[in-house]
Design a protein around this motif. Structure first.
Motif, PDB file in Angstrom:
ATOM      1  N   ILE A 227       0.822  -1.206   0.000  1.00  0.00           N
ATOM      2  CA  ILE A 227       0.000   0.000   0.000  1.00  0.00           C
ATOM      3  C   ILE A 227       0.857   1.258   0.000  1.00  0.00           C
ATOM      4  CG2 ILE A 227      -0.334   0.103   2.509  1.00  0.00           C
ATOM      5  CD1 ILE A 227      -2.929   0.965  -0.207  1.00  0.00           C
ATOM      6  N   LEU A 228       1.948   1.256   0.746  1.00  0.00           N
ATOM      7  CA  LEU A 228       2.795   2.450   0.789  1.00  0.00           C
ATOM      8  C   LEU A 228       3.412   2.745  -0.569  1.00  0.00           C
ATOM      9  CD1 LEU A 228       4.504   2.178   4.291  1.00  0.00           C
ATOM     10  CD2 LEU A 228       2.476   3.495   3.626  1.00  0.00           C
ATOM     11  N   THR A 229       3.862   1.710  -1.248  1.00  0.00           N
ATOM     12  CA  THR A 229       4.415   1.902  -2.590  1.00  0.00           C
ATOM     13  C   THR A 229       3.375   2.535  -3.499  1.00  0.00           C
ATOM     14  OG1 THR A 229       5.938   0.043  -2.361  1.00  0.00           O
ATOM     15  CG2 THR A 229       5.362   0.714  -4.614  1.00  0.00           C
ATOM     16  N   ALA A 230       2.175   1.999  -3.495  1.00  0.00           N
ATOM     17  CA  ALA A 230       1.118   2.517  -4.370  1.00  0.00           C
ATOM     18  C   ALA A 230       0.747   3.955  -4.009  1.00  0.00           C
ATOM     19  CB  ALA A 230      -0.109   1.617  -4.296  1.00  0.00           C
ATOM     20  N   LEU A 231       0.593   4.250  -2.725  1.00  0.00           N
ATOM     21  CA  LEU A 231       0.193   5.601  -2.314  1.00  0.00           C
ATOM     22  C   LEU A 231       1.274   6.630  -2.627  1.00  0.00           C
ATOM     23  CD1 LEU A 231      -1.522   4.749   1.091  1.00  0.00           C
ATOM     24  CD2 LEU A 231      -2.665   5.561  -1.001  1.00  0.00           C
ATOM     25  N   VAL A 232       2.541   6.280  -2.413  1.00  0.00           N
ATOM     26  CA  VAL A 232       3.636   7.202  -2.719  1.00  0.00           C
ATOM     27  C   VAL A 232       3.768   7.388  -4.230  1.00  0.00           C
ATOM     28  CG1 VAL A 232       6.150   7.510  -2.615  1.00  0.00           C
ATOM     29  CG2 VAL A 232       4.890   6.822  -0.567  1.00  0.00           C
ATOM     30  N   GLU A 233       3.728   6.299  -4.985  1.00  0.00           N
ATOM     31  CA  GLU A 233       3.862   6.397  -6.445  1.00  0.00           C
ATOM     32  C   GLU A 233       2.755   7.238  -7.074  1.00  0.00           C
ATOM     33  OE1 GLU A 233       4.159   2.442  -8.054  1.00  0.00           O
ATOM     34  OE2 GLU A 233       6.256   2.244  -7.439  1.00  0.00           O
ATOM     35  N   HIS A 234       1.585   7.255  -6.458  1.00  0.00           N
ATOM     36  CA  HIS A 234       0.467   8.048  -6.988  1.00  0.00           C
ATOM     37  C   HIS A 234       0.401   9.442  -6.368  1.00  0.00           C
ATOM     38  CE1 HIS A 234      -0.635   4.100  -8.486  1.00  0.00           C
ATOM     39  NE2 HIS A 234      -1.304   4.757  -9.411  1.00  0.00           N
ATOM     40  N   GLY A 235       1.420   9.796  -5.582  1.00  0.00           N
ATOM     41  CA  GLY A 235       1.510  11.134  -5.014  1.00  0.00           C
ATOM     42  C   GLY A 235       0.446  11.453  -3.977  1.00  0.00           C
ATOM     43  N   LEU A 236      -0.052  10.431  -3.292  1.00  0.00           N
ATOM     44  CA  LEU A 236      -1.155  10.626  -2.352  1.00  0.00           C
ATOM     45  C   LEU A 236      -0.708  10.790  -0.905  1.00  0.00           C
ATOM     46  CD1 LEU A 236      -3.647   8.119  -3.962  1.00  0.00           C
ATOM     47  CD2 LEU A 236      -3.619  10.610  -4.172  1.00  0.00           C
ATOM     48  N   ILE A 237       0.491  10.307  -0.587  1.00  0.00           N
ATOM     49  CA  ILE A 237       1.061  10.515   0.746  1.00  0.00           C
ATOM     50  C   ILE A 237       2.512  10.925   0.568  1.00  0.00           C
ATOM     51  CG2 ILE A 237      -0.494   8.879   1.904  1.00  0.00           C
ATOM     52  CD1 ILE A 237       1.952   6.924   2.052  1.00  0.00           C
ATOM     53  N   ASP A 238       3.050  11.512   1.622  1.00  0.00           N
ATOM     54  CA  ASP A 238       4.462  11.883   1.593  1.00  0.00           C
ATOM     55  C   ASP A 238       5.253  10.963   2.528  1.00  0.00           C
ATOM     56  OD1 ASP A 238       4.020  12.809   4.217  1.00  0.00           O
ATOM     57  OD2 ASP A 238       3.808  14.887   3.573  1.00  0.00           O
ATOM     58  N   GLY A 239       6.533  11.222   2.635  1.00  0.00           N
ATOM     59  CA  GLY A 239       7.402  10.393   3.470  1.00  0.00           C
ATOM     60  C   GLY A 239       6.997  10.386   4.931  1.00  0.00           C
ATOM     61  N   GLN A 240       6.475  11.508   5.422  1.00  0.00           N
ATOM     62  CA  GLN A 240       6.050  11.580   6.821  1.00  0.00           C
ATOM     63  C   GLN A 240       4.891  10.616   7.092  1.00  0.00           C
ATOM     64  OE1 GLN A 240       5.033  15.566   8.041  1.00  0.00           O
ATOM     65  NE2 GLN A 240       4.446  14.916  10.099  1.00  0.00           N
TER      66      GLN A 240
END
Length: 184
Positions: free
Chosen positions: A117-130
């Motif tokens: 899920i983290l990979t997908a959310l980051v790749e789609h620009g929906l969450i940041d590193g924090q």
């Protein structure tokens, strides 16, 4: 929530729903509704609104599965406060009037082929590193099928992003549902 936040909520729900489908993380049995196979099937039934029909089905399946794993009254990505859910439902007609604007989003969601899920959310620009770091720090206590996030005074976009990222406690075929309690 303003319209831009509701649009973000839709994108978050789409990505989480797609990752959770049985051909990815296998958290719920929506069986590729948001995949290219689902696109093919639904576009034959509802050529113009097929993407949103698929989203409704996938969201309903995810909502039901998650509701079975959290305490009564818990707020999840799929069951937010009544005013937020009402605004989300009201925004649906706007999205249906602008289906073509959402075509790239649905195409990107169809292409998701991961159980991370983290990979997908980051790749789609929906969450940041924090958000990703906070999700990695969560721990679920087996065999508890849910994990409680920090209490919040109100549900804002940051809380919604964290609810989405919190699915990182899950493993393939082993759903752990992140939830919050509002102190409002």
């Amino acid at each position: 929530m303003p319209p831009s936040d509701l649009d973000l909520l839709l994108r978050l729900r789409l990505v989480v729903a797609r990752v959770g489908e049985s051909d990815n993380a296998n958290w719920w049995a929506s069986d590729g509704v948001l995949s290219p196979t689902g696109q093919y099937a639904y576009d034959r039934i509802a050529p113009r609104t097929g993407p949103f029909a698929r989203a409704r089905v996938a969201f309903a399946v995810a909502q039901e599965r998650c509701a079975s794993q959290v305490p009564p009254g818990a707020l999840t990505l799929w069951t937010l406060p009544a005013d937020t859910e009402e605004a989300f439902d009201d925004r649906w007609s706007h999205w249906l009037d602008h289906v073509e604007d959402w075509a790239p989003t649905f195409a990107a969601v169809e292409a998701i082929n991961t159980s991370s899920i983290l990979t997908a959310l980051v790749e789609h620009g929906l969450i940041d590193g924090q958000h990703a770091d906070a999700a990695r720090a969560l721990t679920a206590a087996p065999p508890d099928p849910s994990v409680r996030l920090a209490e919040t005074a109100h549900i804002d976009v940051d809380a919604v992003r964290q609810l989405a990222a919190g699915f990182a406690c899950s493993q393939p075929a082993a759903l752990v549902v992140p939830y919050v309690r509002s102190n409002a």
